[in-house]
Design a protein around this motif. Sequence first.
Motif, PDB file in Angstrom:
ATOM      1  N   VAL A 182       0.851  -1.191   0.000  1.00 12.02           N
ATOM      2  CA  VAL A 182       0.000   0.000   0.000  1.00 12.02           C
ATOM      3  C   VAL A 182       0.886   1.241   0.000  1.00 12.02           C
ATOM      4  N   VAL A 183       0.592   2.174  -0.878  1.00 14.54           N
ATOM      5  CA  VAL A 183       1.259   3.480  -0.916  1.00 14.54           C
ATOM      6  C   VAL A 183       0.202   4.553  -0.757  1.00 14.54           C
ATOM      7  N   LYS A 184       0.436   5.473   0.166  1.00 13.45           N
ATOM      8  CA  LYS A 184      -0.460   6.617   0.315  1.00 13.45           C
ATOM      9  C   LYS A 184       0.338   7.892   0.090  1.00 13.45           C
ATOM     10  N   LEU A 185      -0.221   8.801  -0.734  1.00 13.70           N
ATOM     11  CA  LEU A 185       0.395  10.084  -1.021  1.00 13.70           C
ATOM     12  C   LEU A 185      -0.687  11.156  -1.044  1.00 13.70           C
ATOM     13  N   SER A 186      -0.349  12.344  -0.584  1.00 17.52           N
ATOM     14  CA  SER A 186      -1.216  13.475  -0.880  1.00 17.52           C
ATOM     15  C   SER A 186      -1.042  13.825  -2.351  1.00 17.52           C
ATOM     16  N   ASP A 187      -1.987  14.562  -2.911  1.00 17.57           N
ATOM     17  CA  ASP A 187      -1.835  14.962  -4.310  1.00 17.57           C
ATOM     18  C   ASP A 187      -0.576  15.818  -4.495  1.00 17.57           C
ATOM     19  N   GLU A 188      -0.261  16.661  -3.492  1.00 17.19           N
ATOM     20  CA  GLU A 188       0.952  17.482  -3.584  1.00 17.19           C
ATOM     21  C   GLU A 188       2.208  16.609  -3.582  1.00 17.19           C
ATOM     22  N   ASP A 189       2.256  15.593  -2.716  1.00 19.61           N
ATOM     23  CA  ASP A 189       3.412  14.701  -2.668  1.00 19.61           C
ATOM     24  C   ASP A 189       3.550  13.897  -3.953  1.00 19.61           C
ATOM     25  N   THR A 201      -3.474   8.902 -14.054  1.00 22.04           N
ATOM     26  CA  THR A 201      -2.319   8.389 -14.794  1.00 22.04           C
ATOM     27  C   THR A 201      -1.128   8.159 -13.871  1.00 22.04           C
ATOM     28  N   LEU A 202      -0.854   9.135 -13.003  1.00 20.57           N
ATOM     29  CA  LEU A 202       0.297   9.016 -12.119  1.00 20.57           C
ATOM     30  C   LEU A 202       0.116   7.878 -11.120  1.00 20.57           C
ATOM     31  N   ALA A 203      -1.093   7.741 -10.565  1.00 26.39           N
ATOM     32  CA  ALA A 203      -1.352   6.645  -9.634  1.00 26.39           C
ATOM     33  C   ALA A 203      -1.281   5.297 -10.344  1.00 26.39           C
ATOM     34  N   GLY A 204      -1.794   5.249 -11.565  1.00 28.17           N
ATOM     35  CA  GLY A 204      -1.715   4.015 -12.345  1.00 28.17           C
ATOM     36  C   GLY A 204      -0.285   3.593 -12.608  1.00 28.17           C
ATOM     37  N   ASP A 205       0.597   4.565 -12.804  1.00 29.11           N
ATOM     38  CA  ASP A 205       2.019   4.256 -12.995  1.00 29.11           C
ATOM     39  C   ASP A 205       2.601   3.588 -11.754  1.00 29.11           C
ATOM     40  N   LEU A 206       2.190   4.044 -10.559  1.00 27.80           N
ATOM     41  CA  LEU A 206       2.686   3.441  -9.321  1.00 27.80           C
ATOM     42  C   LEU A 206       2.211   1.999  -9.194  1.00 27.80           C
ATOM     43  N   VAL A 207       0.954   1.748  -9.553  1.00 24.59           N
ATOM     44  CA  VAL A 207       0.435   0.381  -9.517  1.00 24.59           C
ATOM     45  C   VAL A 207       1.220  -0.495 -10.496  1.00 24.59           C
ATOM     46  N   ALA A 208       1.526   0.049 -11.657  1.00 24.95           N
ATOM     47  CA  ALA A 208       2.256  -0.723 -12.669  1.00 24.95           C
ATOM     48  C   ALA A 208       3.657  -1.091 -12.208  1.00 24.95           C
ATOM     49  N   ARG A 209       4.210  -0.325 -11.270  1.00 23.03           N
ATOM     50  CA  ARG A 209       5.568  -0.609 -10.772  1.00 23.03           C
ATOM     51  C   ARG A 209       5.573  -1.657  -9.662  1.00 23.03           C
ATOM     52  N   GLY A 210       4.404  -2.089  -9.212  1.00 23.72           N
ATOM     53  CA  GLY A 210       4.380  -3.178  -8.240  1.00 23.72           C
ATOM     54  C   GLY A 210       3.508  -2.967  -7.026  1.00 23.72           C
ATOM     55  N   THR A 211       3.102  -1.724  -6.748  1.00 26.45           N
ATOM     56  CA  THR A 211       2.249  -1.472  -5.590  1.00 26.45           C
ATOM     57  C   THR A 211       0.860  -2.049  -5.827  1.00 26.45           C
ATOM     58  N   LYS A 212       0.303  -2.710  -4.802  1.00 28.50           N
ATOM     59  CA  LYS A 212      -1.017  -3.328  -4.962  1.00 28.50           C
ATOM     60  C   LYS A 212      -2.151  -2.313  -4.800  1.00 28.50           C
ATOM     61  N   VAL A 213      -1.995  -1.364  -3.863  1.00 29.53           N
ATOM     62  CA  VAL A 213      -3.038  -0.373  -3.575  1.00 29.53           C
ATOM     63  C   VAL A 213      -2.383   0.995  -3.457  1.00 29.53           C
ATOM     64  N   THR A 269      -5.019 -10.913   0.160  1.00 30.88           N
ATOM     65  CA  THR A 269      -6.233 -10.117  -0.020  1.00 30.88           C
ATOM     66  C   THR A 269      -5.922  -8.797  -0.702  1.00 30.88           C
ATOM     67  N   LEU A 270      -4.835  -8.135  -0.295  1.00 33.99           N
ATOM     68  CA  LEU A 270      -4.481  -6.847  -0.889  1.00 33.99           C
ATOM     69  C   LEU A 270      -4.119  -6.980  -2.364  1.00 33.99           C
ATOM     70  N   ALA A 271      -3.638  -8.136  -2.758  1.00 32.67           N
ATOM     71  CA  ALA A 271      -3.280  -8.350  -4.161  1.00 32.67           C
ATOM     72  C   ALA A 271      -4.507  -8.394  -5.061  1.00 32.67           C
ATOM     73  N   ALA A 272      -5.684  -8.658  -4.472  1.00 28.83           N
ATOM     74  CA  ALA A 272      -6.925  -8.676  -5.253  1.00 28.83           C
ATOM     75  C   ALA A 272      -8.036  -8.023  -4.429  1.00 28.83           C
TER      76      ALA A 272
END
Length: 306
Positions: A182-189, A201-213, A269-272
């Motif tokens: 799990v990765v949490k970021l503010s929009d500014e961060d 798009t930016l969040a989708g890139d993070l998921v594509a790099r391996g983060t599940k949520v 569970t987090l993986a799906a």
Amino acid sequence: MILCCGEALIDMLPRVSQEGELAFAPYAGGAVYNTSIALGRLGAAPGFFCGLSTDLFGEMLETKLSEAGVSSDLAFRSARPTTLAFVRLTDGHATYTFYDENSALRVMTETDLPVLPADITALFFGGISLVGEPCGSAYEALMCREAPSRVTMIDPNIRPSFITDRDAYVTRIKSMMAMSDVVKLSDEDLHWLEGKGDLDTLAGDLVARGTKVVLITQGSKGSLGYTSEHRVTVPARKVDVVDTVGAGDTFNAGFLAGLQQEGALDKATLAALPADTLRTALAMGSKTAAITVSRAGANPPWAHEL
């Protein structure tokens, strides 16, 4: 148990004395420390790992942990001073000046890392503990060691004024985010780390790099949650904002507690993760953060206040 791994410090919050002079009052704080306190108050029975001082401020920090039901048994203790963060509030938003050189937090090394008991199922990382050395390398090593077998979550909670080597810091954070469930970021961060672009798009890139949520908070605009299959939104709760100190930290605790309550705080569970479960946990984060911003300082709610 959820083990919160990161800084404990003293927030010096601005006040006005009876004589009308500017003053600062000490409050136990630190991004990861606040998350552990919030988890404890929500009944999650968490643990906390950090370099803790044995000075008077360190005693204050440990007292607050105990009062919230947070175990500090794994903490590394030394006689070095406690980190201080002087806070300036402008229109309810906080900026910080840190005093951290040679602190109990800063000098912690990889050799000080504990052997974790089996009942720790999740670890949370973040904050300024990932900036300085040698403590930043120690926390990174802890995640590398534990991420294959335990749930990991990170919120960098970026403080640009504290970062002296941006390239090295960004390399560390991106590596740790790719390892995290799990990765949490503010929009500014998110924009600070990833540059311009729309959030999806930016969040989708993070998921594509391996983060599940991936979780993105937007203040009064609410929060977003992303997996490889889902995108969910949760509106912010309308409250009279006193200040934003500890808001994101409390959100993290609410989200983790929400996952725990839903029986979803495990790697499989987090993986799906189902969209409804993600939405429920996001709503829990939003509710707890709303209470925190409605009162002064990092003062997370107790379970009965929800």
